[in-house]
Enzyme design. Structure first.
Site, PDB file in Angstrom:
ATOM      1  N   SER A  46      -5.227  72.161 -94.801  1.00 45.83           N
ATOM      2  CA  SER A  46      -4.355  73.001 -95.623  1.00 45.83           C
ATOM      3  C   SER A  46      -5.062  73.334 -96.933  1.00 45.83           C
ATOM      4  CB  SER A  46      -3.052  72.256 -95.926  1.00 45.83           C
ATOM      5  OG  SER A  46      -2.273  72.937 -96.896  1.00 45.83           O
ATOM      6  N   TYR A  53       1.449  64.639 -98.580  1.00 44.72           N
ATOM      7  CA  TYR A  53       0.950  65.694 -97.693  1.00 44.72           C
ATOM      8  C   TYR A  53      -0.404  66.212 -98.172  1.00 44.72           C
ATOM      9  CZ  TYR A  53       0.501  70.163 -95.311  1.00 44.72           C
ATOM     10  OH  TYR A  53       0.022  71.212 -94.572  1.00 44.72           O
TER      11      TYR A  53
END
Length: 267
Positions: free
Chosen positions: A143, A156
């Site tokens: 990401s 995350y």
């Protein structure tokens, strides 16, 4: 050393294949693949993806497994052996997030997030490496968040920083064995991620500026597969995300923390 992975007639294992990027990987590979093993927890959703792709030439198999558990990860290897599939491509797409402060997070959701984003990706890769036919490929979904220490998405972002670093290291380690490793770092993408990441109170995260970086799943997957074919270790798909990725990687950490404090209202 591999210059890139060739997609035609690939035999791919795709995790998190029941929706979002995982299902899109299946859609784009099915017309050229020999076999696709679709892995996810939800049997009904997997079957829908399989039915959608039933007209393609690929052999389609659904493996129902919870990758956040040891038993679920073991099930993938057992499934491949039972069905006589010898994969040459592993796409580690399964993952999850959690919107909100770390202090108020659920221990169980935090544990599951780490198990899925880090442990499952690492141990499944380790388990399948001996089975991976060469020339082979590994594609890990990271990401843009991996370049940032993100308040209210701390675990995350940290877990995706691991994925990016791990992938770039494997790209060097496995090249002499004929295995190409790539990592894709998308920015905001319209999938089910946000619904899963929201908490019971329906809390959300600050989305200021995300519209400038948002691209569709089809573009993320297309650029990810292109990077794998070209032998690129890391790709930030989309012009905006590509620029942001370079800026965030070069930005002094002190300035980055100041900007994130301002954005999150901590200053």
């Amino acid at each position: 050393m591999p210059k890139g992975f060739s997609l035609p007639q690939c035999r791919a294992v795709i995790t998190g294949a029941s929706s979002g990027l995982g299902a899109e990987f299946a859609r784009q590979l099915a017309p050229v693949a020999e076999a696709l093993v679709l892995v996810a927890r939800r049997a009904e959703a997997l079957e829908k993806v399989k039915q959608e792709l039933s007209a393609t030439p690929a052999r389609l198999l659904c493996c129902v497994a919870d990758l956040s558990t040891d038993a679920g990860r073991d099930e993938v290897s057992a499934f491949l052996a039972a069905h006589g599939v010898k994969p040459n491509l592993l796409i580690n797409n399964a993952g999850m997030g959690d919107y909100g402060s770390f202090a108020s997070s659920s221990v169980e959701k935090t544990r599951t997030q780490i198990e899925l984003n880090i442990t499952a990706l690492t141990l499944l890769t380790h388990a399948l490496l001996p089975q991976l036919q060469t020339p082979g490929g590994i594609l890990n979904v990271s990401s843009l968040a991996s370049t940032l220490p993100m308040p209210d998405l701390a675990v995350y972002a940290a877990s995706k920083a691991y994925v990016t670093s791990f992938s770039e290291a494997l790209a060097i380690e496995l090249a002499p064995r004929g295995i190409t490793v790539s990592c894709v770092c998308p920015g905001p993408t319209p999938t089910n991620f946000s619904q899963t990441a929201k908490r019971a109170d329906d809390g959300d995260t600050n989305r200021d500026g995300q519209a400038l970086l948002r691209i569709p799943p089809s573009q993320v997957v297309r650029e990810a597969l292109g990077a794998l074919q070209a032998g690129r270790a890391c790709v930030f798909p989309g012009v905006g995300v590509s620029i942001a990725g370079r800026v965030f990687r070069l930005m002094p950490r002190g300035i980055m923390r100041w900007a994130l404090r301002r954005r999150s209202g901590k200053e």
